[in-house]
Write an enzyme that holds these catalytic residues in place. Sequence first.
Site, mmCIF file in Angstrom:
data_model
loop_
_atom_site.group_PDB
_atom_site.id
_atom_site.type_symbol
_atom_site.label_atom_id
_atom_site.label_comp_id
_atom_site.label_asym_id
_atom_site.label_seq_id
_atom_site.Cartn_x
_atom_site.Cartn_y
_atom_site.Cartn_z
ATOM 1 N N PRO A 293 0.814 -1.226 0.000
ATOM 2 C CA PRO A 293 0.000 0.000 0.000
ATOM 3 C C PRO A 293 0.844 1.272 0.000
ATOM 4 C CG PRO A 293 -0.701 -1.497 1.767
ATOM 5 C CD PRO A 293 0.578 -2.054 1.197
ATOM 6 N N GLU B 174 1.889 -8.595 7.971
ATOM 7 C CA GLU B 174 2.241 -7.170 8.062
ATOM 8 C C GLU B 174 3.054 -6.701 6.856
ATOM 9 O OE1 GLU B 174 1.314 -4.660 9.905
ATOM 10 O OE2 GLU B 174 -0.052 -6.059 10.867
ATOM 11 N N ARG C 108 -4.013 -7.107 -21.246
ATOM 12 C CA ARG C 108 -4.958 -6.651 -22.278
ATOM 13 C C ARG C 108 -4.381 -5.552 -23.166
ATOM 14 N NH1 ARG C 108 -8.331 -2.716 -21.423
ATOM 15 N NH2 ARG C 108 -10.164 -3.745 -22.306
ATOM 16 N N ASP D 31 -11.278 2.269 -24.646
ATOM 17 C CA ASP D 31 -11.613 2.175 -23.217
ATOM 18 C C ASP D 31 -11.155 3.412 -22.444
ATOM 19 O OD1 ASP D 31 -12.955 -0.243 -23.124
ATOM 20 O OD2 ASP D 31 -11.113 -1.417 -22.934
HETATM 21 N N1 SAM Z 1 1.432 -3.305 6.975
HETATM 22 C C1 SAM Z 1 1.125 -2.930 5.624
HETATM 23 C C2 SAM Z 1 0.761 -1.447 5.563
HETATM 24 O O1 SAM Z 1 0.057 -0.984 6.452
HETATM 25 O O2 SAM Z 1 1.186 -0.771 4.608
HETATM 26 C C3 SAM Z 1 -0.053 -3.713 5.068
HETATM 27 C C4 SAM Z 1 0.237 -5.148 4.818
HETATM 28 S S1 SAM Z 1 -1.105 -5.945 3.986
HETATM 29 C C5 SAM Z 1 -2.120 -6.458 5.307
HETATM 30 C C6 SAM Z 1 -0.402 -7.443 3.405
HETATM 31 C C7 SAM Z 1 0.060 -7.417 1.973
HETATM 32 O O3 SAM Z 1 -1.032 -7.198 1.119
HETATM 33 C C8 SAM Z 1 1.078 -6.365 1.615
HETATM 34 O O4 SAM Z 1 2.396 -6.775 1.954
HETATM 35 C C9 SAM Z 1 0.893 -6.242 0.114
HETATM 36 O O5 SAM Z 1 1.598 -7.242 -0.588
HETATM 37 C C10 SAM Z 1 -0.606 -6.497 -0.049
HETATM 38 N N2 SAM Z 1 -1.418 -5.280 -0.180
HETATM 39 C C11 SAM Z 1 -2.403 -4.893 0.646
HETATM 40 N N3 SAM Z 1 -2.976 -3.765 0.228
HETATM 41 C C12 SAM Z 1 -2.354 -3.416 -0.919
HETATM 42 C C13 SAM Z 1 -2.502 -2.341 -1.826
HETATM 43 N N4 SAM Z 1 -3.397 -1.372 -1.646
HETATM 44 N N5 SAM Z 1 -1.694 -2.309 -2.915
HETATM 45 C C14 SAM Z 1 -0.755 -3.270 -3.112
HETATM 46 N N6 SAM Z 1 -0.563 -4.308 -2.261
HETATM 47 C C15 SAM Z 1 -1.346 -4.394 -1.186
#
Ligand code: SAM
Length: 226
Positions: free
Chosen positions: A88, A115, A154, A169
């Site tokens: 994220p 995490e 795509r 698109d």
């Molecule tokens: N502790 C992290 C944070 O707060 O930024 C969140 C970890 S999340 C629960 C677990 C995994 O889900 C991440 O390591 C990532 O690979 C994926 N993930 C979750 N949300 C995401 C997003 N918005 N974009 C990309 N990957 C995401």
Amino acid sequence: MKFSILTLFPEVIEAYVSASIVGRARQKGVVSIEAINFRDFSTDVHRKVDDSPFGGGSGMVLTCQPLESAYESLLPLQQPARVLMTTPTGRRFDHRFALELSEAQHVVLFCGHYEGFDERIKTLIPEMEEVSIGDYVLTGGELPALSIVDAVTRLLPGAVQKFTSVEADSFYDGLLDYPHFTRPAEYKGLKVPEVLLSGNHAAIEQWRKAQALERTRRLRPDLLES
Ligand code: SAM
């Protein structure tokens, strides 16, 4: 083009990329997609891939070793390559990013869980870029990785039957898509715009352009600014 997806849930990846347009693109050889379980690379006797965070706190953190070893098993990557960690905190994935990735021969995607990753993985794999699919948190990186694979596939020649439909698109020309209608011409008193039934292709084209512009101005004025 090749995608290598490092994940703890290869079955989730496999189920999606076997179906529909991405599945057909795979069968046609437009794209090759492999899902690799990085647990298979753990040197721990119990095949552990996570541990508790230093400093305390809740949740588990993915350890470096299985991820690094899984990545090393892919080397050398087909060039040009892009290596992406889903998180994220990363650069926001959008159409422009998808176009960039469509130029690569090999895209590697790391799917996090719990995490997330031990921070040091970024130093061990310095070519790794961070990518986010939006300002919300999912439980794992599989849906982000699949969104990226789908959006990039795509854009590849031969993936979608008529490339003109991809070009029409949303975002391709910087605008949102125009509204679509199909049969019947009237449903529960709701009529299809007259111009679409006229057979006048120039007028239809003009109407669609105007609709796309109006919709973008109303819903996403930021796209017109950029
Ligand atoms: N502790 C992290 C944070 O707060 O930024 C969140 C970890 S999340 C629960 C677990 C995994 O889900 C991440 O390591 C990532 O690979 C994926 N993930 C979750 N949300 C995401 C997003 N918005 N974009 C990309 N990957 C995401």
